[in-house]
Design a protein around this motif. Sequence first.
Motif, short mmCIF file in Angstrom:
data_model
loop_
_atom_site.label_atom_id
_atom_site.label_comp_id
_atom_site.label_asym_id
_atom_site.label_seq_id
_atom_site.Cartn_x
_atom_site.Cartn_y
_atom_site.Cartn_z
N GLY A 17 1.08 -1.39 -0.13
CA GLY A 17 -0.08 -0.35 0.12
C GLY A 17 0.43 1.44 -0.46
N SER A 18 -0.48 2.49 0.04
CA SER A 18 1.10 4.55 -0.02
C SER A 18 -0.01 4.75 0.93
CB SER A 18 0.47 4.69 -1.46
OG SER A 18 1.17 3.35 -2.33
N LEU A 19 1.43 5.54 1.21
CA LEU A 19 0.21 6.97 2.88
C LEU A 19 1.62 8.25 2.17
CD1 LEU A 19 1.07 4.78 5.59
CD2 LEU A 19 -0.74 5.94 4.70
N ARG A 20 1.01 9.59 2.39
CA ARG A 20 1.97 10.33 2.41
C ARG A 20 1.59 10.70 3.90
NH1 ARG A 20 0.80 15.51 -1.17
NH2 ARG A 20 -1.18 16.03 0.24
N LEU A 21 3.35 11.24 3.84
CA LEU A 21 3.18 12.23 5.54
C LEU A 21 3.63 13.43 4.40
CD1 LEU A 21 5.46 10.27 7.46
CD2 LEU A 21 2.63 9.53 7.60
N SER A 22 3.19 14.39 5.98
CA SER A 22 3.25 15.56 5.46
C SER A 22 3.88 16.75 6.47
CB SER A 22 1.83 16.84 4.44
OG SER A 22 0.89 16.84 5.93
N CYS A 23 4.35 17.67 6.09
CA CYS A 23 4.83 18.38 7.78
C CYS A 23 5.26 19.91 7.32
CB CYS A 23 6.68 18.18 7.74
SG CYS A 23 7.24 18.94 8.79
N ALA A 24 4.29 21.01 8.54
CA ALA A 24 4.14 22.00 7.66
C ALA A 24 5.43 22.57 9.22
CB ALA A 24 2.64 22.29 8.29
N ALA A 25 6.29 23.50 7.77
CA ALA A 25 7.39 24.17 8.61
C ALA A 25 7.48 25.73 8.62
CB ALA A 25 8.99 24.31 7.86
N GLU A 78 18.25 2.66 15.72
CA GLU A 78 18.33 3.74 15.80
C GLU A 78 17.86 4.31 15.14
OE1 GLU A 78 21.33 3.35 18.88
OE2 GLU A 78 21.23 5.39 17.23
N ARG A 79 17.48 5.30 14.96
CA ARG A 79 17.06 6.49 13.98
C ARG A 79 18.15 6.57 12.59
NH1 ARG A 79 14.07 12.21 16.66
NH2 ARG A 79 13.64 10.28 17.43
N GLU A 80 16.70 6.76 11.51
CA GLU A 80 17.17 6.50 10.44
C GLU A 80 16.92 7.49 9.32
OE1 GLU A 80 17.92 2.37 8.34
OE2 GLU A 80 15.47 2.74 8.78
N GLY A 81 18.28 8.54 8.57
CA GLY A 81 17.94 8.99 7.76
C GLY A 81 17.02 8.54 6.49
N VAL A 82 15.76 8.85 6.04
CA VAL A 82 15.20 8.05 5.03
C VAL A 82 15.01 9.31 3.61
CG1 VAL A 82 12.84 8.00 4.00
CG2 VAL A 82 13.52 6.84 6.59
N ALA A 83 15.06 10.36 3.36
CA ALA A 83 14.86 11.52 2.23
C ALA A 83 15.48 13.08 2.86
CB ALA A 83 13.65 11.18 1.72
N ARG A 84 15.90 13.27 1.88
CA ARG A 84 15.94 14.73 2.69
C ARG A 84 16.24 15.82 0.99
NH1 ARG A 84 20.58 16.67 -0.07
NH2 ARG A 84 22.19 15.37 -0.02
N MET A 85 16.17 16.95 1.26
CA MET A 85 15.82 17.87 0.21
C MET A 85 16.24 18.83 0.26
SD MET A 85 12.41 18.17 -0.97
CE MET A 85 13.21 18.28 -2.54
N PRO A 86 16.98 20.21 -0.11
CA PRO A 86 17.37 21.30 0.72
C PRO A 86 15.89 22.33 0.46
CG PRO A 86 18.06 21.19 -1.64
CD PRO A 86 18.06 19.98 -1.56
N THR A 87 15.65 23.54 1.97
CA THR A 87 15.26 24.17 1.78
C THR A 87 14.61 24.97 0.44
OG1 THR A 87 14.83 24.38 4.26
CG2 THR A 87 13.50 25.81 2.89
N GLY A 88 13.46 24.80 -0.39
CA GLY A 88 13.34 25.14 -1.21
C GLY A 88 14.17 25.38 -2.54
N SER A 136 9.28 15.82 -1.15
CA SER A 136 8.46 16.95 -2.10
C SER A 136 8.53 17.57 -1.79
CB SER A 136 7.86 16.94 -3.12
OG SER A 136 5.60 16.50 -2.47
N GLN A 137 8.04 18.90 -1.82
CA GLN A 137 7.93 20.61 -1.04
C GLN A 137 7.18 21.17 -1.45
OE1 GLN A 137 11.19 22.59 0.52
NE2 GLN A 137 12.67 21.51 0.65
N ASP A 138 6.24 21.85 -0.96
CA ASP A 138 5.68 22.45 -1.52
C ASP A 138 5.78 24.15 -1.43
OD1 ASP A 138 3.25 24.90 -1.71
OD2 ASP A 138 1.42 23.41 -2.20
N HIS A 139 6.81 24.56 -2.25
CA HIS A 139 7.36 26.18 -1.23
C HIS A 139 6.43 27.16 -0.65
CE1 HIS A 139 10.59 23.92 -2.83
NE2 HIS A 139 11.00 24.07 -4.05
N ALA A 140 4.99 27.53 -1.01
CA ALA A 140 4.18 27.82 -0.84
C ALA A 140 3.54 27.51 0.16
CB ALA A 140 3.20 28.39 -2.46
N LYS A 141 4.11 26.39 0.82
CA LYS A 141 3.00 26.91 1.74
C LYS A 141 4.16 25.77 3.16
CE LYS A 141 -1.05 24.69 -0.47
NZ LYS A 141 -2.21 22.97 -0.18
N ASN A 142 5.79 26.11 2.61
CA ASN A 142 6.69 25.67 3.35
C ASN A 142 6.57 24.03 4.73
OD1 ASN A 142 8.10 27.81 3.29
ND2 ASN A 142 6.20 29.09 4.48
N THR A 143 5.57 23.98 3.45
CA THR A 143 4.93 22.02 3.87
C THR A 143 6.33 21.19 2.74
OG1 THR A 143 3.65 22.57 4.14
CG2 THR A 143 3.76 20.35 3.37
#
Length: 125
Positions: free
Chosen positions: A16-24, A41-51, A68-75
């Motif tokens: 299956g699929s899920l989508r998580l979001s994070c408002a920053a 241990e806590r492990e990294g999954v994915a990252r990207m530069p802000t903007g 992915s990011q929605d730059h307008a929503k800072n999410t």
Amino acid sequence: QVHLVESEGGSVQAGGSLRLSCAASGWTSSLGWFRQAPGKEREGVARMPTGGENTYYAASVKGRFTISQDHAKNTVYLQMNNLKPEDTAMYYCAAVTSAGVAGGRWFGGFYFNYWGQGTQVTVSS
């Protein structure tokens, strides 16, 4: 002051699929997702530069997860497809910021030093 507010996770069956979001809010230079399974241990999954657009993934999720990011929503989002039982973990939104907290983690060449509250993802077989 940085704030990271994650959406609720969920429970799905394998495949299956899920989508998580994070408002920053506040200043960050990179945003990402980490996860921590019980006893691990806590492990990294994915990252990207802000903007930015340059993404980086852990080998275990590459090809299945998309950040992915929605730059307008800072999410920042984490789309998780073809989920496996081994993806079961608490997922944390994370940021690289100038005034972080103790307990940071390196991932993909960046030191993440600020965390969201965490959201549970459970994948059943």
